[in-house]
Design an enzyme around this catalytic site. Structure first.
Site, PDB file in Angstrom:
ATOM      1  CB  CYS A   1      -1.002  -0.054   1.154  1.00 26.23           C
ATOM      2  SG  CYS A   1      -2.411   1.047   0.894  1.00 26.23           S
TER       3      CYS A   1
ATOM      4  CG  HIS B   1      -3.111  -3.600   3.360  1.00 31.03           C
ATOM      5  ND1 HIS B   1      -2.250  -3.068   4.295  1.00 31.03           N
ATOM      6  CD2 HIS B   1      -3.667  -2.552   2.717  1.00 31.03           C
ATOM      7  CE1 HIS B   1      -2.281  -1.744   4.232  1.00 31.03           C
ATOM      8  NE2 HIS B   1      -3.134  -1.413   3.280  1.00 31.03           N
TER       9      HIS B   1
ATOM     10  CD  GLU C   1      -0.679  -5.982   5.798  1.00 32.08           C
ATOM     11  OE1 GLU C   1      -0.321  -6.313   4.640  1.00 32.08           O
ATOM     12  OE2 GLU C   1      -1.315  -4.947   6.029  1.00 32.08           O
TER      13      GLU C   1
END
Ligand SMILES: *[C@@H]1O[C@H](CO)[C@@H](O)[C@H](O)[C@H]1NC(C)=O
Ligand SMILES: *[C@@H]1O[C@H](CO)[C@@H](O)[C@H](O)[C@H]1NC(C)=O
Ligand SMILES: *[C@@H]1O[C@H](CO)[C@@H](O)[C@H](O)[C@H]1NC(C)=O
Ligand SMILES: *[C@@H]1O[C@H](CO)[C@@H](O)[C@H](O)[C@H]1NC(C)=O
Length: 290
Positions: free
Chosen positions: A137, A249, A251
């Site tokens: 990002c 993202h 994660e």
């Protein structure tokens, strides 16, 4: 007395050799990897929430993500001296530039730090070391900013904030480091299911990448389309260096649970793709340097 010291020296010497042998590992790779995560300036909202107790932070999800793939994490602070970054880069096996919402303009802030690390990593990789970078990002946007010579190439885009999306793969994605060994099932999930968490209001397009002469530096692997049909880059990797960047993202899927955020997918397949990216990056980090 003399004998003791000689024996001691031999013992020390022996243990050091042992250590070197273990460090080089009979596995042929480094099985004790360490990934650095660059900290983020705390936003106004975070500062207020914590009563100005903190000026920077790392979201826990990045740490868990790296640990889930078998690596340890060290924080990399903002605004330190060049020797701090040189030193830390020689002790770790990869770096993640996380997402966030900070300014390009803050001196000695996130973008300056990404720049310093990017240049050190470039030099290290050119000199035969193998040190991967990953931008997520804002970290992705920062990598393009730095690679472009400190030019902000982002454009406004819509429909990419708090939404889970599938990816549109480009023609040669299957020849990339990131996807060439991916199981077919992972590619099919990414292609067909909303498994990537998006939290951005700015985008980087292929056209912009071309304008700053980065089309032959970064290989665009996936794109997405905003509400007005604007095509933007969602995944890219450096043609020659182990540098990777996603607008989404990876994660978050396994590790972020805020119920107000509908853009974080938790399906079984979303967890599998999150783990794919974590494993991929740590696998890059454990390659033994030349
Ligand atoms: C970003 O910069 C502007 C002025 O350039 C400032 O008003 C704002 O507070 C900054 N935001 C952050 C998060 O530092
Ligand atoms: C992008 O991918 C989505 C999901 O697979 C698909 O519905 C759409 O048609 C694709 N768009 C283009 C322009 O290929
Ligand atoms: C990648 O896919 C194309 C077809 O889209 C195919 O021609 C090519 O051989 C593939 N390359 C690899 C490395 O699989
Ligand atoms: C563009 O980048 C290439 C390397 O990818 C370089 O050889 C060339 O000089 C650059 N051109 C400009 C105008 O910066």
């Amino acid at each position: 007395m003399l004998r003791t010291s000689v024996i001691q020296i031999i013992v020390i010497y022996f243990t050091q050799i042992q250590y070197l042998i273990t460090a080089r590992s009979p596995l042929g790779y480094n099985d004790r990897p360490i990934i650095g995560i660059v900290t983020q300036e705390a936003s106004h909202h975070l500062r207020t929430t914590y009563n100005n107790a903190y000026s920077s932070y790392i979201a826990a999800s990045y740490v868990k993500y790296v640990e889930s793939a078998g690596a340890r994490v060290v924080p990399i602070r903002l605004g330190r001296s060049r020797s701090y970054y040189e030193d830390i880069m020689n002790k770790i096996n990869g770096v993640i530039f996380p997402g966030g919402s900070t300014n390009f303009t803050t001196r000695n802030g996130f973008f300056d730090t990404v720049g310093k690390i990017y240049r050190i990593a470039t030099r290290m990789n050119e000199q035969g070391d193998y040190i991967p970078l990953w931008g997520t990002c804002l970290g992705f946007e920062a990598m393009t900013y730095v690679a472009a010579g400190d030019v902000d190439v982002r454009v406004e885009c819509t429909g990419g904030n708090n939404v889970a999306l599938p990816l549109n793969f480009t023609n040669n994605f299957n020849e990339s480091k990131l996807f060439k060994h991916a199981p077919k099932g992972i590619i099919n999930i990414l292609k067909n299911e909303p498994v990537t968490a998006n939290f951005h209001k700015l985008c980087v397009t292929k056209k912009k990448l071309k304008e700053v002469n980065l089309s032959n530096t970064y290989h665009v692997l996936t794109v997405n389309y905003d509400d007005s049909g604007l095509r933007y880059i969602s995944t890219m990797e450096h043609f020659n260096m182990p540098f990777y960047a996603t607008q989404f993202h990876p994660e978050k899927n396994s590790f972020e649970w805020a119920t107000r955020l509908k853009g974080i997918p938790h399906s079984k397949n979303a967890i599998r793709v999150g783990q794919y990216f974590a494993n991929f990056f740590v696998d890059e980090g454990i390659k033994i340097d030349n």
